[in-house]
Design a protein around this motif. Structure first.
Motif, PDB file in Angstrom:
ATOM      1  N   TRP A  31       0.816  -1.041   0.026  1.00 18.14           N
ATOM      2  CA  TRP A  31       0.012  -0.142   0.073  1.00 18.14           C
ATOM      3  C   TRP A  31       0.804   1.194  -0.096  1.00 18.14           C
ATOM      4  O   TRP A  31       0.364   2.277  -0.520  1.00 18.14           O
ATOM      5  N   VAL A  34       1.699   1.581  -3.603  1.00 17.28           N
ATOM      6  CA  VAL A  34       0.523   2.114  -4.354  1.00 17.28           C
ATOM      7  C   VAL A  34       0.346   3.703  -4.072  1.00 17.28           C
ATOM      8  O   VAL A  34      -0.075   4.292  -5.257  1.00 17.28           O
ATOM      9  N   LYS A  35       0.352   4.114  -3.008  1.00 18.73           N
ATOM     10  CA  LYS A  35       0.197   5.528  -2.590  1.00 18.73           C
ATOM     11  C   LYS A  35       1.102   6.497  -3.000  1.00 18.73           C
ATOM     12  O   LYS A  35       0.871   7.487  -3.570  1.00 18.73           O
ATOM     13  N   THR A  37       3.169   5.686  -5.669  1.00 24.71           N
ATOM     14  CA  THR A  37       3.139   5.786  -7.305  1.00 24.71           C
ATOM     15  C   THR A  37       1.846   6.615  -7.802  1.00 24.71           C
ATOM     16  O   THR A  37       2.044   7.403  -8.606  1.00 24.71           O
ATOM     17  N   PHE A  38       1.043   6.440  -6.944  1.00 24.16           N
ATOM     18  CA  PHE A  38      -0.248   7.433  -7.274  1.00 24.16           C
ATOM     19  C   PHE A  38      -0.012   8.985  -7.214  1.00 24.16           C
ATOM     20  O   PHE A  38      -0.453   9.696  -8.115  1.00 24.16           O
ATOM     21  N   MET A  41       2.376   9.887  -9.965  1.00 24.29           N
ATOM     22  CA  MET A  41       1.786   9.922 -11.248  1.00 24.29           C
ATOM     23  C   MET A  41       0.888  11.112 -11.454  1.00 24.29           C
ATOM     24  O   MET A  41       0.624  11.570 -12.420  1.00 24.29           O
ATOM     25  N   LEU A  42       0.198  11.487 -10.299  1.00 24.99           N
ATOM     26  CA  LEU A  42      -0.719  12.759 -10.172  1.00 24.99           C
ATOM     27  C   LEU A  42      -0.048  13.713 -10.459  1.00 24.99           C
ATOM     28  O   LEU A  42      -0.408  14.747 -11.229  1.00 24.99           O
ATOM     29  N   THR A 104      -2.003   8.004 -14.872  1.00 23.28           N
ATOM     30  CA  THR A 104      -2.091   7.967 -13.432  1.00 23.28           C
ATOM     31  C   THR A 104      -2.766   6.492 -13.170  1.00 23.28           C
ATOM     32  O   THR A 104      -1.916   5.678 -12.140  1.00 23.28           O
ATOM     33  N   VAL A 105      -3.625   6.152 -13.699  1.00 21.67           N
ATOM     34  CA  VAL A 105      -4.223   4.675 -13.566  1.00 21.67           C
ATOM     35  C   VAL A 105      -3.087   3.702 -13.855  1.00 21.67           C
ATOM     36  O   VAL A 105      -2.898   2.729 -13.093  1.00 21.67           O
ATOM     37  N   THR A 108       0.196   3.779 -11.427  1.00 19.15           N
ATOM     38  CA  THR A 108      -0.284   3.177 -10.110  1.00 19.15           C
ATOM     39  C   THR A 108      -0.223   1.768 -10.303  1.00 19.15           C
ATOM     40  O   THR A 108       0.209   1.072  -9.592  1.00 19.15           O
ATOM     41  N   GLY A 111       3.119   0.413 -10.615  1.00 21.37           N
ATOM     42  CA  GLY A 111       3.725   0.449  -9.300  1.00 21.37           C
ATOM     43  C   GLY A 111       3.449  -0.748  -8.301  1.00 21.37           C
ATOM     44  O   GLY A 111       4.357  -1.234  -7.603  1.00 21.37           O
ATOM     45  N   ALA A 112       2.171  -1.047  -8.394  1.00 19.98           N
ATOM     46  CA  ALA A 112       1.648  -2.115  -7.616  1.00 19.98           C
ATOM     47  C   ALA A 112       2.087  -3.611  -7.769  1.00 19.98           C
ATOM     48  O   ALA A 112       2.535  -4.407  -7.246  1.00 19.98           O
TER      49      ALA A 112
END
Length: 135
Positions: A31, A34-35, A37-38, A41-42, A104-105, A108, A111-112
């Motif tokens: 997690w 994921v956070k 990379t989000f 990417m944002l 972004t999608v 993310t 990255g996950a």
């Protein structure tokens, strides 16, 4: 009496003892990756939208689109063609926004997947050996 400066001059310099620590990275929190990379990417998506708009503004203010219009009118013999009508600021920003959302999608998700693959590969390789030193 001796001064403090003379006492400091007579002192021999201490050798700094630097310790080295070697650690193994054997787990990456899913997690957290994921956070992170989000958010990265944002931020890149915001940069993409702003950059696309600024590039459009610069090209429009330097009359590059007008020169392209003249060239296309000469080549196509069509007086109704206009680059700024076809590729207006709204269309450019909307396209950049769609690309930013997709990036972004996908970023993310990658990255996950990377975190999952690293955590699975640690079972076979034993982890990543990282060395730290104290200066």
């Amino acid at each position: 009496m001796t001064s403090v400066a003379e006492k400091l001059q007579r002192k021999s310099p201490r050798s700094s003892s630097s310790k080295q620590v070697r650690l193994k990275l054997v787990y990456v929190d899913f997690w957290s990756v994921v956070k992170l990379t989000f958010l990265v990417m944002l931020c890149l998506g915001i940069v993409l939208v702003v950059a696309a708009f600024l590039i459009w503004v610069v090209l429009n203010s330097t009359h590059v689109f007008d020169k392209i219009d003249d060239l296309m009118r000469d080549v196509l013999s069509d007086n109704s063609f206009s680059v700024t009508d076809t590729f207006g600021a709204g269309q450019v920003v909307l396209f950049a926004l769609v690309v930013a959302i997709l990036n972004t999608v996908v970023g993310t998700a990658l990255g996950a997947i990377g975190a999952l693959l690293y955590n699975l590969s640690v079972r076979f390789t034993g982890g990543l050996l990282v060395g730290f030193t104290n200066n």
